[in-house]
Design an enzyme around this catalytic site. Structure first.
Site, mmCIF file in Angstrom:
data_model
loop_
_atom_site.group_PDB
_atom_site.id
_atom_site.type_symbol
_atom_site.label_atom_id
_atom_site.label_comp_id
_atom_site.label_asym_id
_atom_site.label_seq_id
_atom_site.Cartn_x
_atom_site.Cartn_y
_atom_site.Cartn_z
ATOM 1 C CB SER A 143 -0.950 0.007 1.203
ATOM 2 O OG SER A 143 -0.226 -0.067 2.419
ATOM 3 C CG HIS A 171 -4.018 -1.251 -1.906
ATOM 4 N ND1 HIS A 171 -4.511 0.026 -1.886
ATOM 5 C CD2 HIS A 171 -3.764 -1.570 -0.610
ATOM 6 C CE1 HIS A 171 -4.543 0.477 -0.642
ATOM 7 N NE2 HIS A 171 -4.094 -0.473 0.152
ATOM 8 C CE LYS A 201 -7.721 -0.244 0.789
ATOM 9 N NZ LYS A 201 -8.161 -0.808 2.080
#
Length: 352
Positions: A143, A171, A201
């Site tokens: 991240s 992610h 996300k």
């Protein structure tokens, strides 16, 4: 941070948080199912909409079952706590998310940290372990750095040492892979037995899941305390996530647009000699090193109506402060030019 700032700090990679269809699905979900689930999943809070999302996630990701959690943090805490105890040896990438580190601590297990994306170091640590139960854990996309785990190497190494592999692809899911399946796309439960992902996300909503073989997911269902002892996800959020999932699967052009934005930003940043880290994902760290410099650049950008993340220790190691710039499919070429103009001004003002 300015409310009207152009956002280069968040994780809405596909622009789905503001997508009208997703917003309408949230409202319709609330009208149909109510504002909240009213109880935990194992009591009476597990509704048909939750069951549908779990089934569609499992199908999409090529797993037998998926299980919903209210947040990604709760998913990682619960999965690790359900599978590990003081007799389990856990091996984690040195740059894993805090929730993975905390999950091991909650389980009472000792975490050994292997060098970042270093399969040889993991091999060395596993070879020295005499534990009967071993668990290897890694982020999929890291991240703060934006780089990607070598999942194939992790899978092969874990298999050689009879270790269970868990990948947190928060992610990557929705962003990477031809169908948006993330960094593990094309791999099944035989290679990656535990796949964790989030909806906050790329899918633009909230919550998380773990996917795997039916027996493993059933064990987590019964023993993950952060699943058993909390109210189920609001059904309106689940309905929104179902719509977002349909868009992710049916509109690959969003990923193509995001990929083009990343390429444009990196190409133009190179012309400005900006010190970008090596990342092909929407997470583009601008390595400034000095904390004061990082905060100064972030403040100057904010004054220009540009929101970026100023990341410094202890989130990242000392001397590695950075601007964490994130790109979205919603960004236009003009948006990216505006950001680059702002970064160029910061660089010129920083020059001796």
């Amino acid at each position: 941070m300015l409310d009207a700032a152009l956002d280069f700090a968040g994780n809405d990679y596909l622009g789905l948080a503001l997508e009208p269809r997703v917003r309408e699905a949230t409202a319709e979900g609330a009208r149909r199912f109510g504002a909240g689930a009213g109880a935990s999943h194992l009591v009476s809070g597990h509704l048909a909409v939750h069951e549908t999302l779990e089934r569609k996630l499992a199908e999409w990701l090529g797993r037998e079952r998926a299980l919903l959690f209210s947040t990604g943090y709760m998913a990682n805490l619960g999965v690790i706590q359900a599978l590990a105890d003081r007799d389990t040896a856990i091996f984690q990438d040195r740059l894993n998310h805090a929730s993975l580190i905390d999950g091991a601590a909650l389980a009472g297990a000792r975490s050994r940290r292997f060098h970042h994306r270093d399969g040889k170091d993991l091999e060395r640590l596993l070879s020295r372990s005499g534990a009967a139960r071993k668990l290897v854990i890694s982020d999929g996309v890291f991240s703060m750095d934006g780089d990607i785990a070598n999942v194939a190497e992790l899978a092969a190494t874990a298999k050689r040492h009879s270790a269970l592999l868990m990948v947190d692809d928060a992610h990557g899911v929705g962003v990477l892979g031809e169908s948006g399946g993330g960094c593990t796309e094309g791999m099944g439960a035989a290679e990656v037995p535990l796949l964790v992902g989030t909806f906050g996300k790329a899918l633009g909503t909230g919550g998380a899941f773990v996917a795997g073989d039916a027996g493993l997911i059933e064990h987590i269902t019964q023993f993950a305390r952060s699943y058993v002892y909390t109210t189920a996800q609001p059904p309106a959020v689940t309905a929104a996530t179902l719509e977002a999932l349909n868009i992710v699967r049916g509109e690959p052009e969003r990923r193509a647009r995001l990929e083009a934005n990343v390429a444009l930003f990196r190409r133009e940043a190179a012309r400005l000699n900006l010190p970008l880290a090596d990342s092909i994902t929407p997470i583009q760290p601008l390595m400034l090193g000095d904390e004061a410099r990082t905060l100064r650049w972030a403040a100057e950008l904010e004054a220009a109506g540009l929101a970026v993340g100023a990341i410094r220790p202890p989130t990242v190691p000392k001397g590695q402060a950075r601007l964490r710039i994130t790109l979205s499919a919603r960004h236009t070429g003009a948006d990216i030019k505006r950001l680059l103009d702002g970064l160029g001004r910061c660089r010129r003002e920083d020059a001796p």
